[in-house]
Design an enzyme around this catalytic site. Structure first.
Site, short mmCIF file in Angstrom:
data_model
loop_
_atom_site.label_atom_id
_atom_site.label_comp_id
_atom_site.label_asym_id
_atom_site.label_seq_id
_atom_site.Cartn_x
_atom_site.Cartn_y
_atom_site.Cartn_z
N MET A 174 0.68 -0.88 0.17
CA MET A 174 0.21 -0.32 0.26
C MET A 174 1.19 1.35 -0.01
O MET A 174 0.57 1.78 0.67
CB MET A 174 -0.60 0.45 1.34
CG MET A 174 -2.21 -1.25 1.19
SD MET A 174 -2.92 -1.40 2.63
CE MET A 174 -4.43 -0.22 1.82
N LYS A 175 2.03 0.97 -0.29
CA LYS A 175 2.88 2.41 -1.03
C LYS A 175 2.43 2.75 -2.13
O LYS A 175 2.44 2.21 -2.85
CB LYS A 175 4.56 2.20 0.11
CG LYS A 175 4.78 1.64 1.01
CD LYS A 175 6.04 1.51 0.80
CE LYS A 175 5.55 0.79 3.00
NZ LYS A 175 7.24 -0.18 3.36
N HIS A 208 -0.94 1.97 4.92
CA HIS A 208 0.96 2.08 5.31
C HIS A 208 1.21 2.45 3.75
O HIS A 208 1.07 0.89 3.77
CB HIS A 208 0.78 1.46 6.50
CG HIS A 208 2.75 1.72 6.51
ND1 HIS A 208 3.12 2.61 6.80
CD2 HIS A 208 3.79 1.10 5.74
CE1 HIS A 208 4.72 2.14 6.73
NE2 HIS A 208 4.99 1.86 5.95
N ASN A 256 4.32 9.59 6.20
CA ASN A 256 5.37 8.84 6.53
C ASN A 256 6.80 9.20 7.05
O ASN A 256 7.64 9.96 5.76
CB ASN A 256 5.51 6.88 6.43
CG ASN A 256 6.50 6.39 7.24
OD1 ASN A 256 6.34 5.80 8.15
ND2 ASN A 256 7.13 5.30 6.34
N GLU A 257 7.84 9.27 8.19
CA GLU A 257 9.16 9.45 7.79
C GLU A 257 8.58 11.04 7.11
O GLU A 257 10.16 11.24 6.54
CB GLU A 257 10.14 8.48 7.73
CG GLU A 257 9.60 7.29 8.41
CD GLU A 257 10.89 6.36 7.54
OE1 GLU A 257 11.62 6.73 6.94
OE2 GLU A 257 10.61 5.21 7.81
N GLU A 364 5.46 -0.27 14.34
CA GLU A 364 6.69 -1.49 13.62
C GLU A 364 7.55 -1.79 14.61
O GLU A 364 8.60 -2.36 13.74
CB GLU A 364 7.29 -0.42 12.66
CG GLU A 364 6.30 0.33 11.15
CD GLU A 364 6.51 1.24 10.60
OE1 GLU A 364 7.96 0.90 9.56
OE2 GLU A 364 6.59 1.99 9.43
N TRP A 411 6.03 -5.52 13.45
CA TRP A 411 6.95 -5.58 11.88
C TRP A 411 7.20 -7.55 11.16
O TRP A 411 8.25 -7.28 10.76
CB TRP A 411 8.09 -4.45 11.66
CG TRP A 411 7.79 -4.34 10.13
CD1 TRP A 411 8.95 -4.17 9.49
CD2 TRP A 411 6.64 -3.07 9.76
NE1 TRP A 411 8.16 -3.61 8.21
CE2 TRP A 411 7.06 -2.74 8.61
CE3 TRP A 411 4.90 -3.32 10.10
CZ2 TRP A 411 6.15 -2.74 7.57
CZ3 TRP A 411 4.76 -2.14 9.00
CH2 TRP A 411 5.32 -1.96 7.73
C1 XIL Z 1 9.93 -1.28 4.71
C2 XIL Z 1 9.06 -2.73 4.36
O1 XIL Z 1 9.18 -4.08 5.54
C3 XIL Z 1 9.82 -4.08 2.93
O2 XIL Z 1 9.62 -4.97 3.01
C4 XIL Z 1 10.48 -2.08 2.12
O3 XIL Z 1 11.56 -3.41 1.39
C5 XIL Z 1 11.30 -1.68 2.72
O4 XIL Z 1 9.96 -1.53 3.77
N1 XIL Z 1 10.03 1.68 7.87
C6 XIL Z 1 8.46 2.16 7.65
C7 XIL Z 1 8.02 0.41 6.85
O5 XIL Z 1 7.70 2.34 7.25
O6 XIL Z 1 7.39 1.12 5.75
C8 XIL Z 1 9.17 -0.24 6.21
O7 XIL Z 1 8.99 -1.27 5.79
C9 XIL Z 1 10.40 -0.82 7.51
C10 XIL Z 1 11.00 1.39 7.93
#
Ligand code: XIL
Length: 451
Positions: A174-175, A208, A256-257, A364, A411
């Site tokens: 869902m990215k 997410h 996010n971030e 996570e 996570w």
């Molecule tokens: C990570 C996933 O676990 C991986 O499979 C993907 O390749 C990259 O992203 N912070 C986040 C998550 O918000 O979406 C990330 O997940 C890990 C760090």
């Protein structure tokens, strides 16, 4: 003459000693003794129903009086343990409740002389999980989430998800780089599979994440149009996605971030460059306009250990609240280690969300057992350290007022599939289940945190 005087003096001295000892001795008993106070040792051989209490031998003591209580002030005693007399230096206490705190102390006895109490020792019996217990049953005031992948929703994945968890998050489906590979062309297949799985199984779905600099498709990074066209495109994307899953998912990480480590300043992402410093607020408004009910979170990492970043997030949140920009909660990612951060720091950061009346998502969670690369397999000592950290995290989360709770999401399911193995490029065991779906100590730490 000298000889005579010496003999005379010796006799006098002898008589004096005899008289003195008769007058102060009071018969043949010894003079009063100073016993000192005994020292109780830490309990050993702790099980779910027993432990061994012990204390150091006190010179001259003939016996000891042992108190055991489930109350630190010893207002009541365990049956048979109100000053129980023993000549031994230890005592096996049995028939106890599991996962319960007990206290013990001793006095030393020599004839009629009794010492003061020793120090008091605290001991907690171990926890025996009910074999029918599960994470989601035990956490009855919040959702227990897990990050899932669209291709892993059957077999043992399915069994564990439906048995243990009450919420799911798509690990990557869902990215934006997956859902929106080129302008005007959406790929909802993998996201739909996850959302449909959640709906079909009565499992909550957390969305997410709509905007993340690390999942921005290349065509967005090199967007050719004007700034207004970029903003319209983002509004259209957010509206399309949020409307599609309206009523099926409960919440979204919208941005996010967005903040830099260390400085806490706004990351200079393409979104900021094109839409300005207020791009985050705009995105939250786009979501709210598309779905008035969905919960809107801001999600980030290192918000417990990086005080500057933490402050910057709450400055942003306060600004949103002051300007009536919609926001319902804050997500702490919780990518942490077995020995760091401290429970106290987790608590303090969490309190800042609660103080603002917002919802808390630990979004996570994974707990590195091997942050310094000193292990080639998970040692029992490290496993217990990891368990203790998981327990602390769950205790903090469980202590939040119910109205501020949302979900505690792990996570991933299995150690062998944790994203951290690739991310750090070395072995670790950060999750609650091992590679064969076995429950780890960390799993039981989660349950214990809910006691
Ligand atoms: C990570 C996933 O676990 C991986 O499979 C993907 O390749 C990259 O992203 N912070 C986040 C998550 O918000 O979406 C990330 O997940 C890990 C760090």
């Amino acid at each position: 003459m000298n000889d005579f005087r010496f003999r005379y003096l010796s006799i006098l001295l002898g008589m004096l000693v005899f008289i003195t000892s008769c007058s102060s001795g009071g018969g043949d008993s010894e003079p009063e003794i100073e016993l000192g106070d005994p020292i109780a040792n830490q309990a050993s051989e702790i099980t779910s129903s027993s432990f061994k209490a012990s204390w150091s031998r006190l010179y001259r003591a003939q016996s000891y009086l042992l108190d055991v209580s489930s109350d630190a002030s010893f207002a009541t005693f365990l049956a048979g343990y109100n000053a129980k007399s023993t000549t031994s230096l230890n005592e096996e206490i049995t028939g106890l409740e599991s996962n319960t705190v007990y206290y013990y102390r001793v006095k030393a006895v020599k004839e009629t002389v009794i010492s003061n109490y020793s120090n008091t020792v605290e001991v907690t019996t171990t926890f025996v999980p009910d074999p029918n217990q599960t994470l989601k049953k035990a956490a009855d005031t919040f959702l227990v989430g897990v990050a899932v992948q669209s291709g892993k929703l059957t077999g043992q994945y399915d069994e564990n998800y439906t048995k243990e968890f009450s919420s799911i998050t798509a690990e990557w489906e869902m990215k934006m780089d997956v859902m929106y590979p080129s302008q005007g062309n959406y790929n909802f297949g993998p996201a739909d599979a996850i959302v449909d799985y959640g709906v079909a199984n009565g499992i909550n779905v957390h969305g997410h994440s709509l905007i993340w600099h690390n999942s921005t498709p290349d065509w967005v990074k090199s967007f050719a149009g004007t700034d207004q066209e970029f903003e319209d495109m983002i509004e259209d994307y957010i509206t399309t996605v949020v409307s599609r899953y309206k009523g099926k998912i409960t919440s979204w990480d919208v941005v996010n971030e967005a903040l830099e480590d260390g400085s806490g300043s706004l990351r200079n992402s393409i979104y900021r460059q094109k839409m300005g410093d207020d791009y985050i607020a705009k995105c939250y408004q786009f979501v709210r306009a598309s779905d008035p009910d969905v919960l809107i979170f801001y999600n980030d990492y290192n918000m417990i250990t990086d005080q500057t970043k933490q402050d910057a997030v709450f400055t942003m949140v306060d600004d949103f609240i002051a300007r009536d920009i919609p926001i319902d909660g804050v997500g702490f990612q919780m990518h942490i280690s077995h020995d760091y951060p401290s429970k106290d720091d987790i608590q303090k950061a969490t309190d800042r969300i609660v103080e603002r009346g917002l919802k808390v998502h630990f979004s996570e969670l994974d707990v590195r057992a091997n942050p310094n690369k000193d292990l080639t397999s998970l040692s029992s000592e490290r496993s217990l350290s990891q368990k203790a950290k998981v327990k602390e995290v769950v205790e903090v989360y469980n202590g939040i007022p119910n109205e501020n709770k949302y979900a505690l999401t792990v996570w991933g399911l299995k150690d062998s599939e944790s994203w951290l193995l690739n991310f750090y490029g070395h072995m670790d065991w950060p999750l609650l289940f091992d590679g064969n779906y076995n429950k780890k100590d960390a799993y039981y730490g989660f349950l214990e945190g809910l006691q």
